[in-house]
Write a protein that holds these residues in place. Structure first.
Motif, PDB file in Angstrom:
ATOM      1  N   SER A   1      38.543  46.152  47.097  1.00 41.25           N
ATOM      2  CA  SER A   1      39.804  45.438  47.910  1.00 41.25           C
ATOM      3  C   SER A   1      41.228  46.086  47.258  1.00 41.25           C
ATOM      4  O   SER A   1      42.102  45.574  48.045  1.00 41.25           O
ATOM      5  CB  SER A   1      39.773  44.095  47.939  1.00 41.25           C
ATOM      6  N   HIS A   2      41.085  46.781  46.313  1.00 40.42           N
ATOM      7  CA  HIS A   2      42.500  47.489  45.957  1.00 40.42           C
ATOM      8  C   HIS A   2      42.312  48.894  45.990  1.00 40.42           C
ATOM      9  O   HIS A   2      41.404  49.492  46.362  1.00 40.42           O
ATOM     10  CB  HIS A   2      42.768  47.240  44.307  1.00 40.42           C
ATOM     11  N   VAL A   3      43.312  49.532  45.971  1.00 40.62           N
ATOM     12  CA  VAL A   3      43.411  50.913  46.111  1.00 40.62           C
ATOM     13  C   VAL A   3      43.226  51.673  45.014  1.00 40.62           C
ATOM     14  O   VAL A   3      43.819  51.724  43.874  1.00 40.62           O
ATOM     15  CB  VAL A   3      44.866  51.472  46.730  1.00 40.62           C
TER      16      VAL A   3
ATOM     17  N   ALA B   1      39.771  56.523  50.135  1.00 37.91           N
ATOM     18  CA  ALA B   1      39.001  55.751  51.015  1.00 37.91           C
ATOM     19  C   ALA B   1      40.033  54.342  50.987  1.00 37.91           C
ATOM     20  O   ALA B   1      40.335  54.056  52.393  1.00 37.91           O
ATOM     21  CB  ALA B   1      37.846  55.379  50.677  1.00 37.91           C
ATOM     22  N   GLU B   2      40.444  53.834  50.026  1.00 39.62           N
ATOM     23  CA  GLU B   2      41.290  52.550  50.229  1.00 39.62           C
ATOM     24  C   GLU B   2      42.624  52.759  50.562  1.00 39.62           C
ATOM     25  O   GLU B   2      43.080  51.984  51.305  1.00 39.62           O
ATOM     26  CB  GLU B   2      41.319  51.816  48.814  1.00 39.62           C
ATOM     27  N   SER B   3      43.188  54.046  50.255  1.00 37.62           N
ATOM     28  CA  SER B   3      44.488  54.523  50.720  1.00 37.62           C
ATOM     29  C   SER B   3      44.272  54.580  52.263  1.00 37.62           C
ATOM     30  O   SER B   3      45.479  54.119  53.000  1.00 37.62           O
ATOM     31  CB  SER B   3      45.022  55.774  50.296  1.00 37.62           C
ATOM     32  N   TYR B   4      43.149  55.047  52.981  1.00 43.98           N
ATOM     33  CA  TYR B   4      42.951  55.222  54.374  1.00 43.98           C
ATOM     34  C   TYR B   4      42.974  53.907  54.984  1.00 43.98           C
ATOM     35  O   TYR B   4      43.665  53.512  55.923  1.00 43.98           O
ATOM     36  CB  TYR B   4      41.716  56.195  54.524  1.00 43.98           C
ATOM     37  N   ILE B   5      42.271  52.910  54.169  1.00 44.99           N
ATOM     38  CA  ILE B   5      41.885  51.851  54.806  1.00 44.99           C
ATOM     39  C   ILE B   5      43.230  50.997  54.922  1.00 44.99           C
ATOM     40  O   ILE B   5      43.445  50.159  56.225  1.00 44.99           O
ATOM     41  CB  ILE B   5      40.836  50.819  53.911  1.00 44.99           C
ATOM     42  N   ARG B   6      44.057  50.700  53.853  1.00 44.00           N
ATOM     43  CA  ARG B   6      45.296  50.163  53.804  1.00 44.00           C
ATOM     44  C   ARG B   6      46.177  50.510  55.100  1.00 44.00           C
ATOM     45  O   ARG B   6      46.630  49.928  55.740  1.00 44.00           O
ATOM     46  CB  ARG B   6      46.000  50.610  52.510  1.00 44.00           C
ATOM     47  N   GLY B   7      46.256  51.935  55.283  1.00 45.07           N
ATOM     48  CA  GLY B   7      47.019  52.299  56.186  1.00 45.07           C
ATOM     49  C   GLY B   7      46.540  52.022  57.838  1.00 45.07           C
ATOM     50  O   GLY B   7      47.288  51.697  58.696  1.00 45.07           O
TER      51      GLY B   7
ATOM     52  N   SER C   1      34.655  43.030  50.719  1.00 47.53           N
ATOM     53  CA  SER C   1      34.764  43.872  49.570  1.00 47.53           C
ATOM     54  C   SER C   1      33.497  43.360  48.938  1.00 47.53           C
ATOM     55  O   SER C   1      33.139  42.230  48.560  1.00 47.53           O
ATOM     56  CB  SER C   1      35.946  43.804  49.039  1.00 47.53           C
ATOM     57  N   GLU C   2      32.887  44.357  47.907  1.00 49.88           N
ATOM     58  CA  GLU C   2      32.032  43.995  47.057  1.00 49.88           C
ATOM     59  C   GLU C   2      32.518  43.546  45.672  1.00 49.88           C
ATOM     60  O   GLU C   2      31.939  42.780  44.988  1.00 49.88           O
ATOM     61  CB  GLU C   2      31.104  45.250  46.776  1.00 49.88           C
ATOM     62  N   ARG C   3      33.794  44.009  45.498  1.00 45.90           N
ATOM     63  CA  ARG C   3      34.457  43.506  44.041  1.00 45.90           C
ATOM     64  C   ARG C   3      35.864  43.564  44.150  1.00 45.90           C
ATOM     65  O   ARG C   3      36.628  44.272  44.975  1.00 45.90           O
ATOM     66  CB  ARG C   3      33.778  44.886  42.924  1.00 45.90           C
ATOM     67  N   GLU C   4      36.592  43.029  43.115  1.00 38.76           N
ATOM     68  CA  GLU C   4      37.919  42.906  43.004  1.00 38.76           C
ATOM     69  C   GLU C   4      38.247  43.208  41.417  1.00 38.76           C
ATOM     70  O   GLU C   4      38.440  42.517  40.841  1.00 38.76           O
ATOM     71  CB  GLU C   4      38.689  41.687  43.450  1.00 38.76           C
ATOM     72  N   SER C   5      37.960  44.656  41.044  1.00 37.88           N
ATOM     73  CA  SER C   5      37.852  44.916  39.672  1.00 37.88           C
ATOM     74  C   SER C   5      38.900  45.925  39.393  1.00 37.88           C
ATOM     75  O   SER C   5      39.120  46.347  38.216  1.00 37.88           O
ATOM     76  CB  SER C   5      36.398  45.521  39.370  1.00 37.88           C
ATOM     77  N   ALA C   6      40.062  46.223  40.118  1.00 37.28           N
ATOM     78  CA  ALA C   6      40.892  47.079  40.059  1.00 37.28           C
ATOM     79  C   ALA C   6      42.173  46.586  39.593  1.00 37.28           C
ATOM     80  O   ALA C   6      43.256  46.613  40.422  1.00 37.28           O
ATOM     81  CB  ALA C   6      41.065  47.942  41.026  1.00 37.28           C
ATOM     82  N   ALA C   7      42.471  45.990  38.519  1.00 35.52           N
ATOM     83  CA  ALA C   7      43.655  45.144  37.966  1.00 35.52           C
ATOM     84  C   ALA C   7      44.760  46.247  38.093  1.00 35.52           C
ATOM     85  O   ALA C   7      44.433  47.430  37.481  1.00 35.52           O
ATOM     86  CB  ALA C   7      43.486  44.556  36.767  1.00 35.52           C
ATOM     87  N   GLY C   8      46.027  45.926  38.546  1.00 33.34           N
ATOM     88  CA  GLY C   8      47.184  46.729  38.411  1.00 33.34           C
ATOM     89  C   GLY C   8      47.156  47.643  39.748  1.00 33.34           C
ATOM     90  O   GLY C   8      48.341  48.479  39.515  1.00 33.34           O
ATOM     91  N   ARG C   9      46.203  47.766  40.502  1.00 31.80           N
ATOM     92  CA  ARG C   9      46.283  48.716  41.688  1.00 31.80           C
ATOM     93  C   ARG C   9      46.844  47.836  42.885  1.00 31.80           C
ATOM     94  O   ARG C   9      46.360  46.631  42.909  1.00 31.80           O
ATOM     95  CB  ARG C   9      45.021  49.251  42.048  1.00 31.80           C
ATOM     96  N   GLU C  10      47.320  48.363  43.994  1.00 35.88           N
ATOM     97  CA  GLU C  10      47.799  47.579  45.097  1.00 35.88           C
ATOM     98  C   GLU C  10      46.561  47.046  45.729  1.00 35.88           C
ATOM     99  O   GLU C  10      45.658  47.743  45.901  1.00 35.88           O
ATOM    100  CB  GLU C  10      48.858  48.468  45.936  1.00 35.88           C
ATOM    101  N   LYS C  11      46.722  45.849  46.396  1.00 36.62           N
ATOM    102  CA  LYS C  11      45.910  45.211  47.040  1.00 36.62           C
ATOM    103  C   LYS C  11      45.969  45.753  48.570  1.00 36.62           C
ATOM    104  O   LYS C  11      46.916  45.996  49.055  1.00 36.62           O
ATOM    105  CB  LYS C  11      45.950  43.631  46.890  1.00 36.62           C
ATOM    106  N   ILE C  12      44.791  45.932  49.070  1.00 39.27           N
ATOM    107  CA  ILE C  12      44.824  46.231  50.678  1.00 39.27           C
ATOM    108  C   ILE C  12      45.121  44.881  51.401  1.00 39.27           C
ATOM    109  O   ILE C  12      44.272  44.072  51.448  1.00 39.27           O
ATOM    110  CB  ILE C  12      43.559  46.741  51.280  1.00 39.27           C
ATOM    111  N   GLU C  13      46.314  44.688  51.883  1.00 43.01           N
ATOM    112  CA  GLU C  13      46.853  43.598  52.537  1.00 43.01           C
ATOM    113  C   GLU C  13      46.549  43.369  54.053  1.00 43.01           C
ATOM    114  O   GLU C  13      46.769  44.555  54.832  1.00 43.01           O
ATOM    115  CB  GLU C  13      48.203  43.366  52.329  1.00 43.01           C
ATOM    116  N   LEU C  14      45.950  42.394  54.236  1.00 44.08           N
ATOM    117  CA  LEU C  14      45.723  42.070  55.935  1.00 44.08           C
ATOM    118  C   LEU C  14      47.022  41.014  56.308  1.00 44.08           C
ATOM    119  O   LEU C  14      47.831  40.480  55.534  1.00 44.08           O
ATOM    120  CB  LEU C  14      44.482  41.440  56.022  1.00 44.08           C
ATOM    121  N   SER C  15      46.915  40.888  57.545  1.00 48.78           N
ATOM    122  CA  SER C  15      48.013  40.043  58.113  1.00 48.78           C
ATOM    123  C   SER C  15      47.717  38.475  57.739  1.00 48.78           C
ATOM    124  O   SER C  15      46.570  38.261  57.200  1.00 48.78           O
ATOM    125  CB  SER C  15      47.994  39.928  59.460  1.00 48.78           C
TER     126      SER C  15
END
Length: 417
Positions: free
Chosen positions: A10-12, A16-22, A38-52
């Motif tokens: 769920s983080h960049v 693939a995650e950069s694509y999803i975010r945009g 998402s399967e996991r939220e394990s990328a501390a320090g990376r930007e989160k894919i934000e929804l409305s």
């Protein structure tokens, strides 16, 4: 229309995650309701894919697979938009939940290791369709590791993914190269769509004119991506002394990204600097898109030294929006955005060699007039990749696969009333 996006992170953490975010932002702007599993939220320090605000999100590692799928089912998506999913069990269950569209970012279901590359006797792309014959090549061609247990486990996992390819209602991908690979591996041709990739809004904010080529002696070269063997980190480092000699100038090489072998690459870079005073190498680490844009804006050349068959290489058109040409090996889908003498130079990719990369780099930046022409070409070619057009094509695919489901729902409601 409701679209549930499914991805492992769920983080960049990658392309693939950069694509999803945009794309999520663009879909919501087009009136599509979006949720995300998402399967996991394990990328501390990376930007989160934000929804409305208010858009539902479900994380398997937090609430469990059953609860996540139940919540998604209750939300009643018209389409499930699948990206990278680690669990084949979860992927199979997503296919049962609603009509599913896969965006093929990689070679999942098409290769035991997922890299589609022979490493011995030389590094070169593998064009074989997935099957039991892959087991015969795994050790002789060094396709992956040396553990027979891991090889067999990965083979079984990719076999499951392979069997799911024909079950997708549609598959979208970025290159004709990967489209052909998908069809060769059992995907139905009429369901596989090549889409022009979107360029991040961070890069489309650039001006419409390329900046002028520099007149100082220092050449500024940049690499953006995950640092590793198949991404060509080593071969790019090895090429620098020959590039400096051929240009007779100082070289500033910046690596933007990270990887498991970064410490070893840093040590190798220090040795190169000590041996040749003209070479300066910076390992800048992971950066946010706006920071990458700032680094690219100062660059003379992007180098994409991947020796595996890249499925596309979006960083090329993104750099092009800033008028930065590229040098790269002719592997995978690279040649679908990089045209020799127009927006950069291609080096032979079968096999890729340090000298081939040296020649491509030198052709791009040795002559200021040629370099300026490549800058203009990079900007022109990059205009072909547009988020709005990509999302329009994507929505048409969603509508095509969702229509039968929407029609059945409408008939069911009519029968009840």
């Amino acid at each position: 229309m409701r679209v549930a996006v499914a991805n492992w992170h769920s983080h960049v953490v990658g392309g693939a995650e950069s694509y999803i975010r945009g794309v999520v932002t663009a879909l919501e702007s087009a009136g599509i309701e979006v949720a995300m599993l998402s399967e996991r939220e394990s990328a501390a320090g990376r930007e989160k894919i934000e929804l409305s605000a208010g858009a539902p999100t479900w994380c398997v590692s937090d609430i469990g697979e059953e609860a996540a799928l139940a919540a998604m089912r209750a939300w009643r998506p018209d389409v499930v938009y699948v990206h990278l999913i680690e669990s084949t069990t979860l992927e199979a269950r997503l296919l049962e939940l609603a009509p599913a569209v896969l965006f093929a970012h990689s070679y999942h279901g098409m290769c035991i290791s997922g890299e589609k590359t022979f490493r011995f006797p030389d590094v070169r792309p593998c064009g074989l369709p997935f099957g039991w014959k892959c087991l015969l090549h795994f050790y002789p061609n060094r396709c992956g590791g040396l553990s027979p247990i891991t090889m067999w486990q990965d083979y079984l996992k990719q076999s499951e993914r392979h069997s799911m390819l024909p079950k997708y209602s549609a598959i979208a991908t970025a290159s004709e190269y990967l489209r052909r690979q998908l069809i060769a591996n059992g995907a139905k041709p009429e369901r596989v769509h090549k889409l022009a990739m979107p360029v991040s809004a961070t890069f489309t904010q650039a001006g419409s004119q390329p900046v002028a080529s520099r007149t100082d002696e220092t050449k500024r070269i940049i690499f953006v991506g995950r640092m590793g063997l198949l991404k060509g980190t080593g071969i790019l480092l090895d090429s620098m002394p020959a590039v400096a000699a051929a240009l007779n100038s100082k070289i500033n090489l910046t690596f933007v990204g990270d990887g498991p072998g970064r410490t070893a690459w840093e040590e190798r870079a220090r040795r190169l600097e000590a041996a040749d005073a003209r070479i300066n190498i910076e390992m800048a680490g992971w950066k946010k898109p706006e920071e990458i844009r700032a680094v690219l804006a100062e660059a003379d050349l992007l180098v994409v030294p991947s020796v595996w068959p890249e499925t596309f290489g979006l960083v090329g058109p993104e750099a092009g929006r800033l008028g930065v040409p590229a040098a790269a090996f002719d592997v995978g889908g690279i040649s679908e955005w990089l045209v020799d003498g127009v927006n950069g130079e291609l080096a032979p990719g079968n096999p890729p060699t340090a000298q081939g990369l040296v020649d491509a780099i030198v052709r791009c930046i040795r002559d200021p007039a040629v370099h300026q022409r490549l800058r203009a070409g990079a900007l022109e070619v990059s205009q072909r990749f547009d988020t709005r057009l990509h999302v329009q094509s994507l929505i048409k695919i969603f509508q095509q696969v969702a229509e039968p489901e929407l029609r059945r729902e409408s008939e069911s409601l009519a029968a009840v009333s």
